[in-house]
Scaffold this motif. Structure first.
Motif: not given
Length: 624
Positions: A356-379
């Motif tokens: 659930p959102p907030g379960e790990l006490d990290v922001s959704q913005a952080f999670s979204a940024r990590m997901a986005r940057n995963t692809q950007l690093l590959l590209l």
């Protein structure tokens, strides 16, 4: 030359020497003579996929297949677009499903400024209210960033709102823009939504949307064939592809029956598939999927229109709730596989998507940024987009693509023989076939034949317990769910007693003898939420004292088979005298075959045991 036949040294230089080396290593490991392994000892290293495909330990020229046509040419195995911008690669697509249009619009703009190339927008029951859809997409440059809608049962209303926005769309400074450059997906998924039980528009509405889309000047695809629905239920790769092609055929029948031209009907479909951390199977899956759909188009007399776009979403089934940070590695491999496999759009799920959102006490913005940057690093840093179809010519990739396509086509034909997609769905055939694979995968995970890092291997018992919301049932058949349910029981015990369920380790002999099985046992028990107490090497006289001081009711003997033969019987009796109710032994039953009565352990912990069943029983004995 068929796989498995001897290519000869002349055909594949060095193969005979490699085979001899394999035989030597295997003979030593199995403690047999090399001559006992047969003429093809390397076959002992073969592994099978859930589709029954054999993956060999080595591929050579004997596995070579004819070269596929270039990207953009039928059958599109190497990609649908010969002119794709190598500096862009695939579209980095991000999901936005907030309920406030102004906030969502701001999030989309920020994401587009930071590397996102396509917008996957939830609307209606799945995100922004339909009436506020224009506000959510205000200011977007549609010709630069494709828009993919997901509006569920509100799909028709959302499409109407979006079409109104497009009718008034103007590009500042461009007098005569080309509307065809605007790529829109309306995301109607009535057939696959029937499979997974999610609400959506009916097939009649989907057909009507497709007819409207054909008439639009923009490039609009009304229907999404969502193979992810099958994957999340436990389907194998071939089942996901075969069921998706069968659903696609059903859509084509509906569209052509409504008077839509075959070419236009083919142009109304987009395929969405799951990408997993098995990078080579993912690469082969996307290549095979294009080949399959191209064949359908060819059979319908429109081969040039068999290049439907592919949308990859990293697998929700492979994601874990426990040690979720490992999911970053899983999604990196999945995105790599999808990108190399030629997907047109790729969405990486946030690493905490199973929580659930907030379960790990990290922001959704952080999670979204990590997901986005995963692809950007590959590209941007690894430059994966700079080469089209880099797997082409690989004996392994080409062979896997070929055999996966063949197996998927066979599954599609089975569905067709059952009367087509809808008939196979209504009869239960589709669910039954997928359930069988799901059961086999769950068995493999339970026996730890399939490792899920952080769950059934290398668990971290120091993690914070999960919330009640995290323990709610999910539609997704997550691979590690059975072990995570055991951890939930441990968490509940911790909340009540202040400690986790515990078991005593009883190391026999020096560290050099017991260390392997002590480590194995601690790891195994921890995967079920059971903490271990390790008092260090114990002699027979000290076992009773250690058992009493531990307060444990379960103990595990850890040592070598030779040590068990000499000391296990006495150790078991010492433990029982100290009040230990259940005595286990880390190793095979044959190690203490001579023991009986009170000297005999109650059960045995081995590498390929049904760990879920065994651990569940231990938790029950411990009061969890």
């Amino acid at each position: 030359m068929p796989i498995g036949s001897d290519p000869g040294e002349e055909a594949v230089p060095g193969y005979a020497a490699w085979r001899k080396g394999v035989a030597g290593v295997l003979a030593k490991a199995r403690k047999v003579d090399a001559s006992e392994l047969g003429d093809e000892p390397e076959r002992l290293l073969d592994v099978s996929t859930y589709d029954g495909l054999t993956v060999a330990p080595l591929y050579t020229r004997r596995d070579e297949l004819p070269e596929q046509p270039l990207p953009g040419e039928f059958p599109f195995v190497r990609g649908t677009d010969a002119t794709r911008d190598v500096h862009r690669g695939w579209y980095v697509a991000a999901r936005f499903d907030g309920s406030d249009a102004t906030t969502v619009n701001r999030e989309i703009r920020t994401a587009l400024e930071n590397g996102v190339g396509a917008v996957w927008l939830g609307a209606g029951e799945r995100g922004v209210p339909v009436a506020e859809l224009p506000a959510a997409v205000r200011g977007l440059l549609f010709e630069l960033a494709p828009l993919l809608l997901d509006a569920g049962a509100d799909g028709a209303d959302a499409a109407a709102r979006l079409f109104a926005v497009l009718d008034d769309y103007r590009i500042e400074g461009v007098a005569d823009p080309n509307p065809a450059d605007i790529q829109i997906s309306l995301g109607a998924t009535p057939l696959t939504s029937r499979f997974n039980g999610t609400t959506h528009v009916g097939t009649d509405t989907a057909v009507a949307l497709a007819r409207q889309s054909v008439a639009r000047p923009e490039t609009v695809r009304a229907i999404t064939v969502c193979g992810v629905a099958f994957h999340n239920a436990g389907a194998s790769d071939a089942q996901e592809l075969g069921a998706a092609v069968a659903a696609g055929l059903e859509y084509l029948r509906l569209l052509t029956a409504a008077g839509v031209d075959v070419a236009d009907a083919l142009g109304q479909l987009l395929f969405r598939f799951a990408a997993t951390d098995d990078q080579f199977e993912t690469i082969a899956k996307f290549r095979a999927a294009r080949r399959l759909w191209a064949r359908v188009a060819h059979e319908l007399g429109a081969p040039a229109f068999g290049n439907a776009p592919q949308y990859a979403v990293t697998s929700a089934a492979m994601m874990t709730q426990r040690d979720p940070w490992v999911n970053m590695l899983r999604t990196t491999l999945a995105a790599f596989g999808a990108g190399v496999g030629g997907a047109d759009y790729v969405t990486v799920l946030p690493f905490d998507a199973a929580l659930p959102p907030g379960e790990l006490d990290v922001s959704q913005a952080f999670s979204a940024r990590m997901a986005r940057n995963t692809q950007l690093l590959l590209l941007e840093e690894s430059h994966l987009g700079h080469v089209r179809d880099p797997g082409a010519g690989s004996w392994y990739v080409e062979s896997l693509t070929d055999r996966l396509a063949e197996r998927a086509w066979g599954f599609m034909r089975e569905i067709e023989r059952a009367g087509g997609y809808v008939a196979a769905l209504d009869s239960g055939l589709l669910a039954d076939r997928i359930s069988a694979v799901r059961a086999q995968r769950e068995k493999d995970v339970a026996h730890r034949k399939t490792a899920v890092t952080g769950v059934n291997e290398f668990p971290n018992l120091a993690e914070e317990p999960l919330s009640e919301a995290a323990r709610r049932p999910s539609r997704v058949a997550r691979y590690g769910a059975a072990f995570e349910a055991l951890r939930d029981r441990s968490d509940a015990y911790l909340a009540t007693h202040g400690t986790r369920p515990r078991a005593l380790l009883v190391p026999l002999g020096p560290v050099s003898e017991h260390n392997v099985r002590v480590t194995f046992t601690a790891n195994l028990l921890a995967s079920g939420g059971i903490e271990t107490i390790n008092p260090g090497t114990l002699d027979i006289a000290g076992i009773g004292t250690a058992a009493t001081e531990s307060g444990a009711t379960i103990a595990v003997l850890c040592g070598t088979d030779a040590r068990y033969a000499a000391e296990a019987g006495a150790a078991v009796e010492q433990l029982r005298s100290a009040g230990i109710a259940t005595v286990l032994l880390a190793g095979p039953e044959k190690a203490v075959a001579e023991l009986s009565g009170t000297e005999r352990p109650d059960a045995f912990l081995t590498a390929r045991m049904d760990a879920v069943t065994a651990l569940s029983g231990l938790l029950e004995k411990l009061g969890a």
